[in-house]
Scaffold this motif. Structure first.
Motif, PDB file in Angstrom:
ATOM      1  N   LEU A  15       0.976  -1.304  -0.007  1.00  0.00           N
ATOM      2  CA  LEU A  15      -0.034   0.128  -0.170  1.00  0.00           C
ATOM      3  C   LEU A  15       0.904   1.397  -0.157  1.00  0.00           C
ATOM      4  CD1 LEU A  15      -2.850  -0.424   2.608  1.00  0.00           C
ATOM      5  CD2 LEU A  15      -2.975   1.007   0.339  1.00  0.00           C
ATOM      6  N   SER A  16       1.885   1.286   0.728  1.00  0.00           N
ATOM      7  CA  SER A  16       2.818   2.381   0.883  1.00  0.00           C
ATOM      8  C   SER A  16       3.652   2.884  -0.301  1.00  0.00           C
ATOM      9  CB  SER A  16       3.812   2.311   2.200  1.00  0.00           C
ATOM     10  OG  SER A  16       4.490   1.235   1.747  1.00  0.00           O
ATOM     11  N   ARG A  17       3.430   1.745  -1.226  1.00  0.00           N
ATOM     12  CA  ARG A  17       4.195   2.243  -2.413  1.00  0.00           C
ATOM     13  C   ARG A  17       3.504   2.395  -3.706  1.00  0.00           C
ATOM     14  NH1 ARG A  17       8.574  -2.636  -0.866  1.00  0.00           N
ATOM     15  NH2 ARG A  17       9.551  -1.481   0.636  1.00  0.00           N
ATOM     16  N   ASP A  18       1.852   2.319  -3.188  1.00  0.00           N
ATOM     17  CA  ASP A  18       0.922   2.767  -4.278  1.00  0.00           C
ATOM     18  C   ASP A  18       0.658   4.191  -4.052  1.00  0.00           C
ATOM     19  OD1 ASP A  18      -1.104   3.068  -5.919  1.00  0.00           O
ATOM     20  OD2 ASP A  18      -2.286   1.671  -4.972  1.00  0.00           O
ATOM     21  N   VAL A  19       1.519   5.258  -4.392  1.00  0.00           N
ATOM     22  CA  VAL A  19       1.251   6.709  -4.003  1.00  0.00           C
ATOM     23  C   VAL A  19      -0.112   7.139  -4.556  1.00  0.00           C
ATOM     24  CG1 VAL A  19       2.417   8.983  -4.243  1.00  0.00           C
ATOM     25  CG2 VAL A  19       3.732   6.861  -3.747  1.00  0.00           C
ATOM     26  N   HIS A  20      -0.281   6.908  -5.715  1.00  0.00           N
ATOM     27  CA  HIS A  20      -1.744   7.435  -6.303  1.00  0.00           C
ATOM     28  C   HIS A  20      -2.961   6.886  -5.576  1.00  0.00           C
ATOM     29  CE1 HIS A  20       1.419   7.624  -9.559  1.00  0.00           C
ATOM     30  NE2 HIS A  20       0.904   8.762  -9.860  1.00  0.00           N
ATOM     31  N   GLY A  21      -2.857   5.793  -5.279  1.00  0.00           N
ATOM     32  CA  GLY A  21      -3.978   5.111  -4.668  1.00  0.00           C
ATOM     33  C   GLY A  21      -4.393   5.578  -3.211  1.00  0.00           C
ATOM     34  N   LEU A  22      -3.028   5.810  -2.531  1.00  0.00           N
ATOM     35  CA  LEU A  22      -3.303   6.815  -1.147  1.00  0.00           C
ATOM     36  C   LEU A  22      -3.693   8.178  -1.352  1.00  0.00           C
ATOM     37  CD1 LEU A  22       0.227   5.357   0.674  1.00  0.00           C
ATOM     38  CD2 LEU A  22      -2.450   5.033   1.130  1.00  0.00           C
ATOM     39  N   ALA A  23      -3.116   8.744  -2.570  1.00  0.00           N
ATOM     40  CA  ALA A  23      -3.630  10.228  -2.707  1.00  0.00           C
ATOM     41  C   ALA A  23      -4.907  10.209  -2.846  1.00  0.00           C
ATOM     42  CB  ALA A  23      -2.782  10.594  -3.899  1.00  0.00           C
ATOM     43  N   VAL A  24      -5.571   9.278  -3.504  1.00  0.00           N
ATOM     44  CA  VAL A  24      -7.001   9.249  -3.678  1.00  0.00           C
ATOM     45  C   VAL A  24      -7.493   9.095  -2.463  1.00  0.00           C
ATOM     46  CG1 VAL A  24      -9.227   7.919  -4.661  1.00  0.00           C
ATOM     47  CG2 VAL A  24      -7.068   8.500  -6.161  1.00  0.00           C
ATOM     48  N   LEU A  25      -7.256   8.187  -1.640  1.00  0.00           N
ATOM     49  CA  LEU A  25      -8.082   8.031  -0.317  1.00  0.00           C
ATOM     50  C   LEU A  25      -7.946   9.140   0.678  1.00  0.00           C
ATOM     51  CD1 LEU A  25      -6.820   4.366   0.554  1.00  0.00           C
ATOM     52  CD2 LEU A  25      -8.997   5.272  -0.243  1.00  0.00           C
ATOM     53  N   PHE A  26      -6.827   9.976   0.575  1.00  0.00           N
ATOM     54  CA  PHE A  26      -6.542  11.170   1.463  1.00  0.00           C
ATOM     55  C   PHE A  26      -7.275  12.421   0.832  1.00  0.00           C
ATOM     56  CE2 PHE A  26      -3.987   8.049   3.493  1.00  0.00           C
ATOM     57  CZ  PHE A  26      -4.595   8.144   4.942  1.00  0.00           C
ATOM     58  N   LEU A  27      -6.486  12.533  -0.484  1.00  0.00           N
ATOM     59  CA  LEU A  27      -7.033  14.010  -1.054  1.00  0.00           C
ATOM     60  C   LEU A  27      -8.469  14.183  -1.440  1.00  0.00           C
ATOM     61  CD1 LEU A  27      -3.870  14.582  -3.112  1.00  0.00           C
ATOM     62  CD2 LEU A  27      -4.183  15.613  -0.797  1.00  0.00           C
ATOM     63  N   MET A  28      -8.962  13.204  -1.895  1.00  0.00           N
ATOM     64  CA  MET A  28     -10.349  13.201  -2.346  1.00  0.00           C
ATOM     65  C   MET A  28     -11.230  13.612  -1.385  1.00  0.00           C
ATOM     66  SD  MET A  28     -12.780  10.342  -3.975  1.00  0.00           S
ATOM     67  CE  MET A  28     -12.863   9.723  -2.146  1.00  0.00           C
ATOM     68  N   PRO A  29     -11.452  13.051  -0.036  1.00  0.00           N
ATOM     69  CA  PRO A  29     -12.448  13.329   0.879  1.00  0.00           C
ATOM     70  C   PRO A  29     -11.963  14.727   1.378  1.00  0.00           C
ATOM     71  CG  PRO A  29     -11.003  11.671   1.524  1.00  0.00           C
ATOM     72  CD  PRO A  29     -10.825  11.864   0.285  1.00  0.00           C
ATOM     73  N   ALA A  30     -10.723  15.085   1.569  1.00  0.00           N
ATOM     74  CA  ALA A  30     -10.373  16.403   1.826  1.00  0.00           C
ATOM     75  C   ALA A  30     -10.738  17.564   1.066  1.00  0.00           C
ATOM     76  CB  ALA A  30      -8.686  16.470   2.052  1.00  0.00           C
ATOM     77  N   ALA A  31     -10.698  17.389  -0.375  1.00  0.00           N
ATOM     78  CA  ALA A  31     -11.271  18.386  -1.141  1.00  0.00           C
ATOM     79  C   ALA A  31     -12.506  18.573  -1.004  1.00  0.00           C
ATOM     80  CB  ALA A  31     -10.614  17.878  -2.647  1.00  0.00           C
ATOM     81  N   PHE A  32     -13.190  17.434  -1.008  1.00  0.00           N
ATOM     82  CA  PHE A  32     -14.789  17.603  -0.845  1.00  0.00           C
ATOM     83  C   PHE A  32     -15.442  18.279   0.428  1.00  0.00           C
ATOM     84  CE2 PHE A  32     -15.608  14.086  -3.931  1.00  0.00           C
ATOM     85  CZ  PHE A  32     -16.515  14.664  -4.759  1.00  0.00           C
ATOM     86  N   ILE A  33     -14.360  18.005   1.530  1.00  0.00           N
ATOM     87  CA  ILE A  33     -14.698  18.654   2.641  1.00  0.00           C
ATOM     88  C   ILE A  33     -14.641  20.116   2.667  1.00  0.00           C
ATOM     89  CG2 ILE A  33     -13.913  18.934   4.902  1.00  0.00           C
ATOM     90  CD1 ILE A  33     -13.534  16.007   5.308  1.00  0.00           C
TER      91      ILE A  33
END
Lengths: 375, 283
Positions: A15-33
């Motif tokens: 997981l830690s080496r899937d930067v794009h996947g992690l970005a989606v998990l954290f940046l998407m909800p933050a942007a929506f908030i």
């Protein structure tokens, strides 16, 4: 337990080496908030009447006095139209949204005119005007017409809203838990994609041949994604507390019971991971998993009051929201963040989410053994 | 010895059995080659032996006890090297080895020891810190084999372990596999490459449509009298040149014989295989 530890470590490294996947998990909800907290701030706080224009059409000193007394409390007097026809045309365009028609000879609501009948005030209203604002304006008109300042009328009845001072969530109270839940359920994508790649590459078959129970393989996904969900919760609360006010919105008030917040977050996480595991086992390809997981999440969010706050939905639709696990989670978060409730207030939400998690995990195991000809 | 008796398997929803009463005896101490065209049931048989699939009928014995019983007693007694590159490309070589060893229950000291041993065996010491997905095809195959050897299994199932590698890597892999064969160890080797099986296997079984067509030592299989051979006579000639061969062929025709083909050198496993399975191209 040591074997489970190796499974967790492997999952964590992958997981830690899937930067794009992690970005989606954290940046998407933050942007929506951030976006939704700012976008909904007026609707949620009921301050949409700030600066709302009205006009009073009538001759005489009484009409001018009414306009003067009504103004305030979020309503601003605009120049009066030339006549009723002009007033209707103006209201139909929403500028101004309200025009009060004062008949000739009007002295007061209960005072008869020269003809002996009490002249009636009429109000032309923009159809797009929300009901609460119309009611607020009506109250100001009656207060002004009766000669009682509207502020005095408001003070005559002391209203105490128990729990949340507004009675419904503010923009940030709605957006933070809602989009956090949405983001948490999006672990369905990395869970299913990692699992499908494992199946495609034969690593899953190799692990099964090494007598690693399939149930342990599924549990191997739970630990790392549970931590991811907790990290999401922490960061989204910080976004509501710091980022939203920094951008001009309202700050999220911290909950009184952090333990209850953790409990709701944990139950939501387990339900989200269970959903991810079922999609992973059922989907044969990455494309299938993306469609089933992604579309499923969006539908659950639309139905569950994530995308459209439940309090603006009609009553029938509000009942339908009960079908969405995201609505159960949102109820739990609101019980802690909004109503400052106790354990009993989150019990139903948590129980439903845990039951769902168990059912989804069971279904995933059943599907696996059925496909392997072992059921 | 691994003794397979009447093994049958059918995938759910399919009418035809993939394994149709297969019986085999796989002796310890050598390499047992399993040959068959695509869809013959080789990988399914390996999957049943590895415990990934449960057979509908039949039994598998490892020595005096059932294979399942042996694996419950000693879970690490069987190793599988699947034909896919079954490791995590985003993990380094070392992380992969540690993970697969750890998840099979190797303790810390034993894990260190075995990781070092298989690393040296596969000659992958120089790439331990590299991500597995970035390795060359040959190195990936070597890592795939090394993972299967982590627990020093008594029974090793190799499902086409040399697919897609260059000749040098293939030669290395074959040499390595030959080196790990020893007393008490059972190695089952499936491959499409007849010359590989002929080069390293002591025993061979040819299967098709879920049934065993022929089984025995390599010598027995190569010397077997096949039904289709009954009216076909192989005449071995030392031919001084192409003209002499043409005259010999004409003489055979004149005697009422129909020349079917000309083979140079001794009969090989591929000829036996093609004659038995009767097809050269499978979907």
């Amino acid at each position: 337990m040591r074997r489970l530890g190796f499974l967790w470590l492997k999952e964590w490294l992958a997981l830690s080496r899937d930067v794009h996947g992690l970005a989606v998990l954290f940046l998407m909800p933050a942007a929506f908030i951030v976006i939704m907290s700012l976008a909904l701030s007026d609707v949620a706080t009921g301050d949409a009447g700030r600066g709302l224009e009205f006009a009073v059409l009538g001759s005489g000193e009484k009409a001018a006095r009414l306009a003067q007394d009504i103004a305030g409390g979020g309503f601003r007097a605009a120049p009066a139209p030339a006549n009723e026809a002009a007033a209707r045309a103006a209201v139909s365009r929403g500028k101004p949204a309200l025009v009060l028609l004062v008949p000739a000879g009007f002295q007061g609501i209960f005072e008869p005119s020269a003809t002996g009948t009490a002249p009636t005030l009429r109000l032309l209203a923009d159809p797009a005007l929300p009901g609460p604002q119309l009611a607020a304006f009506q109250q100001r008109v009656l207060g002004a017409a009766l000669g009682t300042p509207p502020e005095a009328m408001a003070q005559a009845l002391d209203i105490e809203v128990v729990g949340n001072p507004r009675g419904r969530p503010s923009a940030v109270q709605q957006s933070v838990p809602a989009w956090l839940i949405f983001g948490m359920f999006f672990v369905v994508l990395p869970i299913s994609s990692l699992f499908i790649v494992e199946r495609r590459d034969g690593t899953l078959a190799r692990l099964v041949s090494q007598r690693v129970p399939f149930s342990m393989l599924l549990l191997g996904k739970v630990g790392p994604f549970f931590l991811i969900n907790l990290a999401q919760a922490g960061l989204m609360l910080l976004a509501g507390r710091l980022l939203v006010p920094w951008l001009g919105g309202e700050a999220l008030e911290p909950p009184q019971r952090w333990d209850l917040l953790l409990a709701v977050t944990a139950c939501t996480s387990l339900a989200a991971i269970g959903w991810g595991l079922l999609v992973a086992v059922c989907s044969r390809t990455l494309e299938q998993a993306t469609v089933i997981g992604g579309v499923g999440n969006i539908l659950a969010a639309a139905l569950g009051g994530i995308m459209v706050p439940r309090f603006v939905m009609p009553e029938t639709m509000q009942r339908w929201t009960e079908l969405s696990p995201m609505a159960w989670a949102l109820d739990g978060f609101h019980a802690v963040i909004l109503r400052h409730g106790g354990a009993a207030d989150i019990a139903a939400s948590c129980a439903k989410l845990l039951a769902l998690a168990a059912a989804l995990l069971g279904a995933a195991l059943w599907m696996h053994y059925r496909r392997r000809g072992r059921a | 010895m691994l003794k397979i008796e009447g093994l049958s398997f059918r995938y759910p929803g399919r009418e035809q059995a993939v394994l149709d009463g297969i019986s085999l005896e796989i002796p310890a101490g050598g390499i047992f080659g399993l040959l068959g065209p695509n869809g013959a049931g080789k990988t399914t048989l390996i999957s049943v032996l590895a415990g990934q699939l449960r057979a509908a009928a039949g039994r598998i014995a490892a020595g005096d006890e059932s294979l399942q019983g042996a694996r419950e007693r000693r879970p690490q007694c069987l190793g599988l090297v699947p034909q896919e590159l079954a490791f995590y490309p985003m993990l380094t070589v070392l992380e992969n080895l540690r993970f697969f060893g750890g998840v099979q229950g190797l303790g810390p000291a034993r894990l260190r020891e075995r990781v070092q041993a298989v690393t040296e065996f596969g000659r992958i010491e120089s790439v331990l810190e590299r991500r597995a997905g970035e390795l060359s095809g040959g190195l990936k195959r070597r890592l795939n084999l090394a993972i299967g050897l982590l627990t020093e299994p008594d029974i090793l199932l190799l499902d086409e372990p040399t697919v897609g590698v260059d000749p040098q890597s293939r030669a290395f892999l074959l040499e390595s596999i030959r080196a790990i064969a020893g007393p008490g160890r059972i190695i089952v080797y499936t491959s499409h490459y007849m010359e590989e099986v002929q080069a390293i296997c002591d025993h061979v079984a040819i299967i098709d449509a879920g049934r065993v067509l022929l089984s025995g030592t390599l010598g027995e299989v190569l010397g077997a009298e096949l039904g289709a051979d009954r009216d076909v006579v192989s005449l071995r000639l030392r031919v001084p040149g192409p003209e002499a061969l043409a005259r010999a062929t004409e003489a055979a025709r004149a005697a009422g014989c129909e020349p079917l083909g000309v083979d140079h050198g001794p009969r090989d496993l591929e000829q036996v295989f093609m004659q038995l399975t009767n097809r050269s191209l499978r979907d």
